[in-house]
Design a protein around this motif. Structure first.
Motif, PDB file in Angstrom:
ATOM      1  N   THR A  52     -11.174  30.594  -9.910  1.00  0.00           N
ATOM      2  CA  THR A  52     -11.012  30.162 -11.296  1.00  0.00           C
ATOM      3  C   THR A  52      -9.665  30.620 -11.836  1.00  0.00           C
ATOM      4  O   THR A  52      -9.286  31.788 -11.653  1.00  0.00           O
ATOM      5  CB  THR A  52     -12.135  30.742 -12.178  1.00  0.00           C
ATOM      6  OG1 THR A  52     -13.404  30.372 -11.641  1.00  0.00           O
ATOM      7  CG2 THR A  52     -12.025  30.236 -13.613  1.00  0.00           C
ATOM      8  N   ALA A  53      -8.934  29.715 -12.486  1.00  0.00           N
ATOM      9  CA  ALA A  53      -7.656  30.069 -13.113  1.00  0.00           C
ATOM     10  C   ALA A  53      -7.910  30.948 -14.326  1.00  0.00           C
ATOM     11  O   ALA A  53      -8.726  30.612 -15.185  1.00  0.00           O
ATOM     12  CB  ALA A  53      -6.900  28.810 -13.510  1.00  0.00           C
ATOM     13  N   LEU A  54      -7.217  32.079 -14.403  1.00  0.00           N
ATOM     14  CA  LEU A  54      -7.459  33.012 -15.497  1.00  0.00           C
ATOM     15  C   LEU A  54      -6.932  32.503 -16.837  1.00  0.00           C
ATOM     16  O   LEU A  54      -7.474  32.843 -17.883  1.00  0.00           O
ATOM     17  CB  LEU A  54      -6.823  34.372 -15.180  1.00  0.00           C
ATOM     18  CG  LEU A  54      -7.486  35.175 -14.063  1.00  0.00           C
ATOM     19  CD1 LEU A  54      -6.721  36.470 -13.812  1.00  0.00           C
ATOM     20  CD2 LEU A  54      -8.936  35.475 -14.408  1.00  0.00           C
ATOM     21  N   ASP A  55      -5.903  31.669 -16.823  1.00  0.00           N
ATOM     22  CA  ASP A  55      -5.348  31.212 -18.098  1.00  0.00           C
ATOM     23  C   ASP A  55      -6.202  30.123 -18.743  1.00  0.00           C
ATOM     24  O   ASP A  55      -6.454  30.148 -19.947  1.00  0.00           O
ATOM     25  CB  ASP A  55      -3.903  30.728 -17.918  1.00  0.00           C
ATOM     26  CG  ASP A  55      -3.780  29.633 -16.869  1.00  0.00           C
ATOM     27  OD1 ASP A  55      -4.792  29.331 -16.189  1.00  0.00           O
ATOM     28  OD2 ASP A  55      -2.671  29.077 -16.731  1.00  0.00           O
ATOM     29  N   ILE A  59     -12.155  25.927 -12.964  1.00  0.00           N
ATOM     30  CA  ILE A  59     -12.312  26.138 -11.527  1.00  0.00           C
ATOM     31  C   ILE A  59     -11.187  25.414 -10.797  1.00  0.00           C
ATOM     32  O   ILE A  59     -11.006  24.205 -10.950  1.00  0.00           O
ATOM     33  CB  ILE A  59     -13.687  25.645 -11.054  1.00  0.00           C
ATOM     34  CG1 ILE A  59     -14.796  26.519 -11.670  1.00  0.00           C
ATOM     35  CG2 ILE A  59     -13.775  25.679  -9.530  1.00  0.00           C
ATOM     36  CD1 ILE A  59     -16.185  26.046 -11.348  1.00  0.00           C
ATOM     37  N   ALA A  60     -10.415  26.163 -10.015  1.00  0.00           N
ATOM     38  CA  ALA A  60      -9.315  25.574  -9.263  1.00  0.00           C
ATOM     39  C   ALA A  60      -9.797  24.998  -7.940  1.00  0.00           C
ATOM     40  O   ALA A  60      -9.352  23.933  -7.506  1.00  0.00           O
ATOM     41  CB  ALA A  60      -8.234  26.618  -9.010  1.00  0.00           C
ATOM     42  N   THR A  61     -10.717  25.685  -7.288  1.00  0.00           N
ATOM     43  CA  THR A  61     -11.318  25.192  -6.053  1.00  0.00           C
ATOM     44  C   THR A  61     -12.571  26.000  -5.766  1.00  0.00           C
ATOM     45  O   THR A  61     -12.742  27.108  -6.275  1.00  0.00           O
ATOM     46  CB  THR A  61     -10.337  25.284  -4.861  1.00  0.00           C
ATOM     47  OG1 THR A  61     -10.884  24.601  -3.734  1.00  0.00           O
ATOM     48  CG2 THR A  61     -10.054  26.727  -4.491  1.00  0.00           C
ATOM     49  N   ARG A  62     -13.450  25.421  -4.978  1.00  0.00           N
ATOM     50  CA  ARG A  62     -14.661  26.137  -4.575  1.00  0.00           C
ATOM     51  C   ARG A  62     -15.098  25.613  -3.211  1.00  0.00           C
ATOM     52  O   ARG A  62     -14.735  24.508  -2.802  1.00  0.00           O
ATOM     53  CB  ARG A  62     -15.786  25.963  -5.592  1.00  0.00           C
ATOM     54  CG  ARG A  62     -16.197  24.520  -5.778  1.00  0.00           C
ATOM     55  CD  ARG A  62     -17.452  24.276  -6.612  1.00  0.00           C
ATOM     56  NE  ARG A  62     -17.861  25.290  -7.503  1.00  0.00           N
ATOM     57  CZ  ARG A  62     -18.303  25.074  -8.749  1.00  0.00           C
ATOM     58  NH1 ARG A  62     -18.322  23.826  -9.220  1.00  0.00           N
ATOM     59  NH2 ARG A  62     -18.709  26.054  -9.504  1.00  0.00           N
TER      60      ARG A  62
END
Length: 304
Positions: A52-55, A59-62
């Motif tokens: 997960t991108a903090l900004d 979800i960026a990828t899973r």
């Protein structure tokens, strides 16, 4: 933006530790990798990994680890949170920074046994309807999903000293079905479907609990609907107990799910389809989101 799992090339030294991993990097991207092990130090295949991108908190990828316990992804530069989850084990979380053109060294993560939730106190527990929901999701024929619920029901749990011997009984008022569409609800209550005048109740009675590990159980039992009884299994997650709520009552909670096939309960709806009435598809996802209140070991079971 290129994201996803990539094939890896790795070499191992005499100790078995990973010495290098090389991945093709898309322009402007970096890479990260994880080797996930179980508490015994063995590769943990099938562990769920979510990045997960903090900004943006998106979800960026899973994905899941491969049979050797590896997960590798390419990502745009930035800061990320990585959650790794496996059945019966405590989740692990890692924060990392991705730089363009850089493949981070593979991080080894050893998952630890999950904390065993204390099982409910032996005795009788009664469903708390305001904090319990019985829901279902069905595929509308040729269209989107139909979400519905039953608004009137009662249930009880008799927890035995040996959890495997515990019992659950649920009675649902079939006429309380609602999907937010009056025409559809009337069809569901009619003789074409639930036939609530002839079969006013939907009943579930458990036969045994089977522990799968951690907080996961399978609840075996019999479901009676539309005058037909079938054996069903509910995938159940025990959510724990707490001394709280109104008057500081002792409460426990669980989430149970099952997939039902309507034809198993003689709900074939051929007459409806012949008249051009389309309601829902062949399978229904049933979900019981239960909160129950402790009523001591000798509290009578509600009348059925």
């Amino acid at each position: 933006m290129a994201l996803g799992l990539l094939r890896r090339r790795r070499s191992r030294g005499a100790s078995g530790a990973v010495s290098s991993i090389s991945v093709p990097l898309p322009p402007g991207a970096g890479a990260c990798g994880f080797e996930v092990l179980d508490p015994m130090g063995q590769p943990m295949g099938g562990a769920e990994v979510t990045v997960t991108a903090l900004d943006s908190h998106r979800i960026a990828t899973r994905g899941t680890t491969d049979p050797h316990g590896y997960f590798i992804a390419t990502l745009p530069p930035g800061s990320y949170s990585v959650m790794i989850v496996a059945e019966g084990l405590s989740p692990a979380r890692e924060n990392l920074d991705i730089a363009a053109g850089v493949a981070r060294p593979t991080a080894q993560v050893v998952l630890q046994p999950a904390r065993q939730l204390e099982l409910p106190t032996a005795g009788t527990w009664l469903f708390d309807p305001p904090h319990t929901a019985i829901r279902f999701i069905a595929k509308h024929v040729g269209m989107a999903h139909v979400h519905g619920r039953f608004t009137r029901f009662q249930g009880n749990l008799r927890i035995a000293p040996d959890m495997a011997d515990s019992q659950v009984a649920v009675r649902i008022d079939a006429s309380s079905v609602t999907t937010g569409n009056n025409t559809r609800d009337n069809h569901l209550r009619s003789a074409d479907f639930l036939d609530v005048e002839r079969y006013p109740y939907i009943d579930f009675t458990s036969s045994r609990f089977a522990h799968l590990g951690g907080s996961k159980w399978t609840l075996h039992g019999t479901l009676t609907m539309h005058g037909t009884s079938r054996s069903v299994s509910l995938d159940t997650t025990y959510l724990g107990s707490i001394n709280g709520g109104y008057e500081q009552e002792l409460r426990c909670a669980a989430l149970a799910k099952a997939e039902l096939h309507r034809e198993d309960f003689t709900l074939n709806w051929r007459s409806m389809l012949a008249r051009g009435i389309a309601v829902v598809g062949p399978t229904v996802q049933l979900e019981l989101d239960v909160q129950a209140m402790y009523r001591t070991h000798d509290t009578p079971t509600p009348p059925q």
